[in-house]
Design a protein around this motif. Structure first.
Motif, mmCIF file in Angstrom:
data_model
loop_
_atom_site.group_PDB
_atom_site.id
_atom_site.type_symbol
_atom_site.label_atom_id
_atom_site.label_comp_id
_atom_site.label_asym_id
_atom_site.label_seq_id
_atom_site.Cartn_x
_atom_site.Cartn_y
_atom_site.Cartn_z
ATOM 1 N N GLY A 1 0.792 -1.225 0.000
ATOM 2 C CA GLY A 1 0.000 0.000 0.000
ATOM 3 C C GLY A 1 0.821 1.270 0.000
ATOM 4 N N GLU A 2 2.045 1.217 0.506
ATOM 5 C CA GLU A 2 2.896 2.407 0.563
ATOM 6 C C GLU A 2 3.189 2.977 -0.819
ATOM 7 O OE1 GLU A 2 4.128 3.893 3.524
ATOM 8 O OE2 GLU A 2 2.655 2.528 4.403
ATOM 9 N N VAL A 3 3.090 2.155 -1.841
ATOM 10 C CA VAL A 3 3.330 2.613 -3.212
ATOM 11 C C VAL A 3 2.384 3.761 -3.544
ATOM 12 C CG1 VAL A 3 3.252 1.939 -5.648
ATOM 13 C CG2 VAL A 3 4.256 0.398 -3.956
ATOM 14 N N ASP A 4 1.130 3.663 -3.096
ATOM 15 C CA ASP A 4 0.147 4.707 -3.364
ATOM 16 C C ASP A 4 0.424 5.996 -2.599
ATOM 17 O OD1 ASP A 4 -1.144 3.009 -5.096
ATOM 18 O OD2 ASP A 4 -2.721 2.454 -3.679
ATOM 19 N N ALA A 5 1.290 5.943 -1.608
ATOM 20 C CA ALA A 5 1.657 7.132 -0.842
ATOM 21 C C ALA A 5 3.005 7.676 -1.302
ATOM 22 C CB ALA A 5 1.709 6.807 0.642
ATOM 23 N N GLY A 6 3.491 7.187 -2.451
ATOM 24 C CA GLY A 6 4.767 7.660 -2.974
ATOM 25 C C GLY A 6 5.954 6.855 -2.500
ATOM 26 N N GLY A 7 5.701 5.776 -1.757
ATOM 27 C CA GLY A 7 6.790 4.938 -1.265
ATOM 28 C C GLY A 7 7.061 3.786 -2.207
ATOM 29 N N GLU A 8 7.749 2.797 -1.678
ATOM 30 C CA GLU A 8 8.083 1.616 -2.459
ATOM 31 C C GLU A 8 7.491 0.383 -1.790
ATOM 32 O OE1 GLU A 8 12.305 1.385 -2.852
ATOM 33 O OE2 GLU A 8 12.463 3.346 -3.801
ATOM 34 N N GLU A 9 7.360 -0.684 -2.575
ATOM 35 C CA GLU A 9 6.924 -1.956 -2.009
ATOM 36 C C GLU A 9 8.009 -2.447 -1.063
ATOM 37 O OE1 GLU A 9 6.355 -6.276 -3.848
ATOM 38 O OE2 GLU A 9 4.866 -4.823 -4.579
ATOM 39 N N ASP A 10 7.607 -2.823 0.135
ATOM 40 C CA ASP A 10 8.568 -3.289 1.129
ATOM 41 C C ASP A 10 9.023 -4.716 0.834
ATOM 42 O OD1 ASP A 10 8.350 -0.922 2.525
ATOM 43 O OD2 ASP A 10 7.089 -1.735 4.109
ATOM 44 N N GLU B 1 -14.785 1.814 -4.418
ATOM 45 C CA GLU B 1 -14.466 3.226 -4.666
ATOM 46 C C GLU B 1 -12.967 3.380 -4.917
ATOM 47 O OE1 GLU B 1 -16.696 5.838 -4.696
ATOM 48 O OE2 GLU B 1 -18.254 4.295 -4.554
ATOM 49 N N PRO B 2 -12.555 4.515 -5.505
ATOM 50 C CA PRO B 2 -11.117 4.761 -5.678
ATOM 51 C C PRO B 2 -10.415 4.858 -4.317
ATOM 52 C CG PRO B 2 -12.433 6.325 -6.962
ATOM 53 C CD PRO B 2 -13.377 5.571 -6.087
ATOM 54 N N MET B 3 -9.162 4.492 -4.312
ATOM 55 C CA MET B 3 -8.374 4.572 -3.089
ATOM 56 C C MET B 3 -8.182 6.039 -2.688
ATOM 57 S SD MET B 3 -7.545 1.725 -1.751
ATOM 58 C CE MET B 3 -8.353 0.233 -2.284
ATOM 59 N N PRO B 4 -8.270 6.320 -1.389
ATOM 60 C CA PRO B 4 -8.069 7.708 -0.947
ATOM 61 C C PRO B 4 -6.608 8.098 -1.095
ATOM 62 C CG PRO B 4 -8.260 6.254 0.942
ATOM 63 C CD PRO B 4 -8.540 5.415 -0.283
ATOM 64 N N PRO B 5 -6.347 9.376 -1.390
ATOM 65 C CA PRO B 5 -4.960 9.829 -1.465
ATOM 66 C C PRO B 5 -4.351 9.895 -0.071
ATOM 67 C CG PRO B 5 -6.432 11.683 -1.717
ATOM 68 C CD PRO B 5 -7.288 10.451 -1.673
ATOM 69 N N TRP B 6 -3.035 9.777 -0.003
ATOM 70 C CA TRP B 6 -2.332 9.915 1.275
ATOM 71 C C TRP B 6 -2.368 11.375 1.674
ATOM 72 C CZ3 TRP B 6 -1.020 8.199 5.672
ATOM 73 C CH2 TRP B 6 0.005 8.791 6.425
ATOM 74 N N ASP B 7 -2.829 11.634 2.897
ATOM 75 C CA ASP B 7 -2.856 12.989 3.436
ATOM 76 C C ASP B 7 -2.434 12.901 4.898
ATOM 77 O OD1 ASP B 7 -3.256 15.608 4.162
ATOM 78 O OD2 ASP B 7 -5.442 15.523 4.023
ATOM 79 N N PRO B 8 -1.162 13.141 5.180
ATOM 80 C CA PRO B 8 -0.676 12.956 6.558
ATOM 81 C C PRO B 8 -1.200 14.006 7.528
ATOM 82 C CG PRO B 8 1.055 13.879 5.180
ATOM 83 C CD PRO B 8 -0.112 13.560 4.270
ATOM 84 N N ALA B 9 -1.891 15.034 7.054
ATOM 85 C CA ALA B 9 -2.382 16.100 7.945
ATOM 86 C C ALA B 9 -3.516 15.658 8.808
ATOM 87 C CB ALA B 9 -2.823 17.295 7.107
ATOM 88 N N ALA C 1 -1.309 7.006 13.927
ATOM 89 C CA ALA C 1 -2.749 7.254 13.797
ATOM 90 C C ALA C 1 -3.090 7.665 12.370
ATOM 91 C CB ALA C 1 -3.211 8.308 14.794
ATOM 92 N N ALA C 2 -2.292 8.553 11.788
ATOM 93 C CA ALA C 2 -2.542 8.993 10.408
ATOM 94 C C ALA C 2 -2.425 7.815 9.443
ATOM 95 C CB ALA C 2 -1.567 10.099 10.013
ATOM 96 N N GLY C 3 -1.410 6.991 9.637
ATOM 97 C CA GLY C 3 -1.225 5.832 8.761
ATOM 98 C C GLY C 3 -2.370 4.841 8.855
ATOM 99 N N TRP C 4 -2.767 4.478 10.084
ATOM 100 C CA TRP C 4 -3.849 3.508 10.233
ATOM 101 C C TRP C 4 -5.188 4.071 9.781
ATOM 102 C CZ3 TRP C 4 -2.770 -1.118 9.744
ATOM 103 C CH2 TRP C 4 -1.649 -1.699 10.331
ATOM 104 N N THR C 5 -5.409 5.363 9.984
ATOM 105 C CA THR C 5 -6.647 5.981 9.489
ATOM 106 C C THR C 5 -6.703 5.870 7.974
ATOM 107 O OG1 THR C 5 -6.775 7.472 11.393
ATOM 108 C CG2 THR C 5 -7.956 8.142 9.390
ATOM 109 N N TRP C 6 -5.577 6.125 7.310
ATOM 110 C CA TRP C 6 -5.506 6.021 5.854
ATOM 111 C C TRP C 6 -5.719 4.579 5.393
ATOM 112 C CZ3 TRP C 6 -1.187 4.366 2.559
ATOM 113 C CH2 TRP C 6 -1.387 4.654 1.204
ATOM 114 N N TYR C 7 -5.035 3.641 6.044
ATOM 115 C CA TYR C 7 -5.183 2.245 5.630
ATOM 116 C C TYR C 7 -6.605 1.738 5.826
ATOM 117 C CZ TYR C 7 -0.462 1.199 4.261
ATOM 118 O OH TYR C 7 0.721 1.170 3.578
ATOM 119 N N LEU C 8 -7.243 2.103 6.925
ATOM 120 C CA LEU C 8 -8.614 1.641 7.137
ATOM 121 C C LEU C 8 -9.594 2.333 6.191
ATOM 122 C CD1 LEU C 8 -8.644 1.112 10.993
ATOM 123 C CD2 LEU C 8 -8.239 -0.559 9.162
#
Length: 145
Positions: free
Chosen positions: A53-62, A137-145, A120-127
């Motif tokens: 899932g991190e790929v969608d947040a601009g990261g890489e596959e672990d 639905e489309p996947m939500p964008p990563w928003d760390p705010a 908390a931000a990460g788990w909120t995004w993943y859930l």
């Protein structure tokens, strides 16, 4: 379940039945739709998990990591220890009926390796990604705010 104050607790309700949410958090193919996949034989108590899932947040596959399954009580409770760098994340997930759907409660024991707000931000995004995967639905964008 009552969590100590040093634990992070994230709750999310879904319109889906308990068994469907359970499948979405335990079946590799369905889990892969929102967070990552696993391989191996869970009856051994360990599976190899790859976070995607991190790929969608601009990261890489672990790289895959060995996750220890401490408790598996289908379709209501899953407790795992997940290696994270030099630490280990202890995750306790329960799924219970809620209204016409279900409630997922994720409890992560805090060890100080990652700030509570970041977790908390990460788990909120993943859930939220789990909700999107469930609804199509489309996947939500990563928003760390």
């Amino acid at each position: 379940m009552t969590a100590p104050a040093e634990d992070l607790v994230v709750r999310r309700t879904y319109p889906d039945p308990v068994e469907d949410i359970w499948s979405a958090i335990t079946e590799s193919e369905r889990l892969g739709r929102w967070i990552g996949t696993w391989t191996g034989d869970p009856t051994t108590g360990t599976v190899s998990f790859t976070m995607t899932g991190e790929v969608d947040a601009g990261g890489e596959e672990d790289d895959p990591v060995d996750v220890t399954i401490e408790v598996c009580e289908p379709p209501h409770r899953l407790v795992v220890d997940f290696p994270a760098g030099d630490a280990s994340w202890h995750l306790d997930v329960t799924v219970s009926p809620h209204g016409g759907g279900s409630e997922l409660v994720l409890v992560q024991r805090l060890d100080g390796s990652v700030p509570r707000e970041d977790l908390a931000a990460g788990w909120t995004w993943y859930l939220a990604r789990l909700a999107a995967a469930q609804s199509g639905e489309p996947m939500p964008p990563w928003d760390p705010a």
